[in-house]
Each structure stands twice: as structure tokens, then as C-alpha cells.
Motif scaffolding. Structure first.
Motif, short mmCIF file in Angstrom:
data_model
loop_
_atom_site.label_atom_id
_atom_site.label_comp_id
_atom_site.label_asym_id
_atom_site.label_seq_id
_atom_site.Cartn_x
_atom_site.Cartn_y
_atom_site.Cartn_z
N GLU A 31 0.83 -1.22 0.00
CA GLU A 31 0.00 0.00 0.00
C GLU A 31 0.86 1.26 0.00
N GLU A 32 1.92 1.28 0.78
CA GLU A 32 2.79 2.46 0.85
C GLU A 32 3.47 2.71 -0.50
N ARG A 33 3.95 1.66 -1.12
CA ARG A 33 4.60 1.79 -2.43
C ARG A 33 3.59 2.23 -3.49
N ARG A 34 2.38 1.73 -3.40
CA ARG A 34 1.33 2.12 -4.35
C ARG A 34 1.02 3.60 -4.24
N ARG A 35 0.93 4.11 -3.01
CA ARG A 35 0.68 5.55 -2.82
C ARG A 35 1.82 6.38 -3.38
N GLU A 36 3.05 5.92 -3.19
CA GLU A 36 4.20 6.64 -3.72
C GLU A 36 4.18 6.66 -5.25
N LEU A 37 3.82 5.54 -5.85
CA LEU A 37 3.74 5.48 -7.31
C LEU A 37 2.67 6.43 -7.84
N ILE A 38 1.52 6.46 -7.20
CA ILE A 38 0.43 7.34 -7.63
C ILE A 38 0.84 8.80 -7.48
N LYS A 39 1.55 9.11 -6.41
CA LYS A 39 1.98 10.48 -6.18
C LYS A 39 2.95 10.95 -7.26
N ASN A 40 3.77 10.04 -7.79
CA ASN A 40 4.78 10.41 -8.77
C ASN A 40 4.34 10.23 -10.22
N LEU A 41 3.08 9.96 -10.45
CA LEU A 41 2.58 9.82 -11.82
C LEU A 41 2.65 11.17 -12.53
N PRO A 42 2.87 11.17 -13.84
CA PRO A 42 2.93 12.43 -14.58
C PRO A 42 1.63 13.23 -14.48
N GLU A 43 0.51 12.55 -14.34
CA GLU A 43 -0.77 13.24 -14.26
C GLU A 43 -0.92 14.07 -12.98
N SER A 44 -0.10 13.80 -11.98
CA SER A 44 -0.20 14.57 -10.75
C SER A 44 0.54 15.89 -10.85
N ASN A 45 1.36 16.07 -11.88
CA ASN A 45 2.09 17.32 -12.10
C ASN A 45 1.21 18.24 -12.95
N PRO A 46 0.81 19.42 -12.43
CA PRO A 46 -0.10 20.31 -13.18
C PRO A 46 0.50 20.79 -14.51
N VAL A 47 1.79 21.05 -14.54
CA VAL A 47 2.43 21.53 -15.78
C VAL A 47 2.37 20.44 -16.83
N ARG A 48 2.70 19.24 -16.45
CA ARG A 48 2.67 18.11 -17.38
C ARG A 48 1.25 17.84 -17.86
N MET A 49 0.29 17.98 -16.97
CA MET A 49 -1.10 17.74 -17.33
C MET A 49 -1.58 18.77 -18.35
#
Length: 82
Positions: A31-49
Motif C-alpha cells: 500500500e505504501e509503495r502504491r501511494r508513492e507510485l500514484i503520487k509520482n505519476l505524470p498526471e499529478s504534475n499540473p504543468v505536465r497535465m
């Protein structure tokens, strides 16, 4: 003889399914690793989005223009004329 074969086949099937599930449980992230992966997704970066949205608008515009014309637009973009 048929009952023994059916029992052994069923047991083998259950063993293979259990092994597959066990391997999947070991390999899947916690679960902790999954949250970290979701946090670092490109979609979470507003500029990239925003860049992705602009690119999608351009692609949709090109598709709309292609749908409105009867020309083969693939030849316009670098394809050698035949």
C-alpha cells in the motif's frame, strides 16, 4: 479410476491457482509503495497535465480536419507522392 483422475486433476488445478495467487501477492507492491507510485505519476504534475491537454487538443483538431476533407492527408506530411 476415473474418480482418482478427477480428484488428482482438481487438486493440481487448485495447486496451480494457489501458486499463481501466491506469486501475484508477493510481486504486487504494498500500500505504501502504491501511494508513492500514484503520487509520482505524470498526471499529478499540473504543468505536465496542461501540456498533455494542449497536445490532445492539437491531435483532435488534426483528426477533425482530416475527417472534413476527402484528401489523403498522410501524403501531405512527408510521404513520397506516388
Amino acid at each position: 479410476m476415473s474418480a482418482i483422475r478427477t480428484t488428482l486433476s482438481s487438486g493440481a488445478l487448485v495447486a496451480v491457482l494457489g501458486l499463481g495467487y501466491g506469486m501475484w501477492a508477493i510481486i504486487s507492491p504494498g500500500e505504501e509503495r502504491r501511494r508513492e507510485l500514484i503520487k509520482n505519476l505524470p498526471e499529478s504534475n499540473p504543468v505536465r497535465m496542461e501540456e498533455t491537454r494542449k497536445r490532445n487538443v492539437l491531435v483532435m483538431q488534426a483528426l477533425k480536419e482530416a475527417a472534413e476533407t476527402s484528401d489523403n492527408i498522410a501524403r501531405r506530411f512527408g510521404g513520397p507522392p506516388k
